[in-house]
Design an enzyme around this catalytic site. Structure first.
Site, short mmCIF file in Angstrom:
data_model
loop_
_atom_site.label_atom_id
_atom_site.label_comp_id
_atom_site.label_asym_id
_atom_site.label_seq_id
_atom_site.Cartn_x
_atom_site.Cartn_y
_atom_site.Cartn_z
N SER A 192 0.84 -1.18 0.00
CA SER A 192 0.00 0.00 0.00
C SER A 192 0.89 1.25 0.00
O SER A 192 1.70 1.42 -0.90
CB SER A 192 -0.95 -0.05 1.20
OG SER A 192 -2.00 0.88 1.05
N LYS B 220 -22.52 17.12 6.20
CA LYS B 220 -21.47 17.34 7.19
C LYS B 220 -21.31 16.17 8.14
O LYS B 220 -20.21 15.93 8.67
CB LYS B 220 -21.78 18.62 7.98
CG LYS B 220 -20.67 19.08 8.88
CD LYS B 220 -19.44 19.49 8.08
CE LYS B 220 -18.34 19.99 9.00
NZ LYS B 220 -17.13 20.39 8.24
#
Length: 280
Positions: free
Chosen positions: A109, A161
């Site tokens: 990764s 949000k």
């Protein structure tokens, strides 16, 4: 008196004037989880702040022949992976020196993202290499607060949000949004690998599924350039050079082994979870 002093001091070699100085290959250790948070207790954390000084010192030798990256990382934050890799390339281009990466247990990764900053990558035959993908995770506790009689109060401006709030029920639209974000980051990762590895990559297998391979297989796939360890490869390439380590600086409390038990435990749990994805 002044003449005598001048004669004596003239015999002392000045720094940078020795004719017998050896060529240098600098080694930078990039070991640990890639994490943007650098606390006084952090150990084995890779981010631009923790490795900047080591990288600067590594590229600062006037007889520098190459820089070797010793990489042992299961990955972590994509932005920090990119920032560190870009800084390596910037310094390499400024100094016009080759960069060699050497993988140890794992370069996966974000760890492989770092390795791709090198001009050549070498792996041990047992190294785990790849994991070119994106992952994130968390926990959901929508019923926990109600069980203990706690009322959740959440106020936002902007309908999105509160996405992925762990104390609210999971929403399909939030999962879809996160998937798109992952796909975009994945494309950036793939573009970086293709840019750095070019036609060395094989078309034998799909290399971008997030899978990992041992070093020997990774070499066949073009993810690395060959098998070997740092001292052997550097010794063959630069037999007359001195190998000099440029260690990242550790925070004072980390060097003393002092820290809050709770913080140290959380760091250890998070780090352990990241390494354990690769059986380490």
């Amino acid at each position: 008196m002044g003449t005598t002093t001048q004669r004596l001091t003239s015999r002392i070699p000045k720094i940078g004037d020795r004719s017998d100085r050896k060529d240098v290959v600098s080694v930078v250790k990039l070991h640990g989880v890639i994490n943007p948070q650098s606390t006084p207790l952090a150990r084995g954390v890779i981010n631009l702040a923790t490795v900047e000084s080591a990288l600067t010192r590594a590229f600062d030798h006037d007889r520098l022949q190459a820089v070797a990256l010793s990489i042992n990382s299961p990955g972590g934050a994509p932005t920090q992976s990119g920032l560190v890799a870009e800084r390596i390339r910037q310094l390499a281009d400024e100094k016009n020196v080759p960069v060699l990466a050497f993988t140890e247990d794992v370069a996966a990764s974000g760890g492989y993202w770092l390795a791709c900053a090198a001009d050549e990558i070498f792996a041990h035959r047992t190294s785990l290499v790849g994991s070119i993908g994106v992952i994130s995770g968390g926990f959901g506790f929508p019923g926990l607060l109600e069980r203990f009689g706690v009322e959740r109060r959440l106020y936002t401006a902007g309908k999105n949000k509160s996405r992925l709030d762990p104390f609210s029920p999971e929403k399909p639209e939030d999962i879809e949004w996160l998937g798109k974000l992952h796909n975009e980051l994945h494309e950036m990762f793939v573009d970086w690998v293709r840019e750095r590895r070019g036609d060395r990559l094989t078309s034998e297998e799909d290399l971008f599924t997030g899978d990992v391979w041992h070093g020997a297989k990774a070499a066949k796939l073009g993810l690395v350039d060959g098998l070997g360890n740092l001292r052997d490869i550097v010794g063959l390439r630069y037999p007359d050079a001195e190998i000099v380590a440029a260690e990242p600086k550790k925070a004072l409390l980390a060097r003393l082994g002092i820290g809050a038990p709770a913080a140290a435990l959380l760091d250890a749990v998070e780090s352990r979870a990241t390494w354990s994805r690769f059986g380490l």
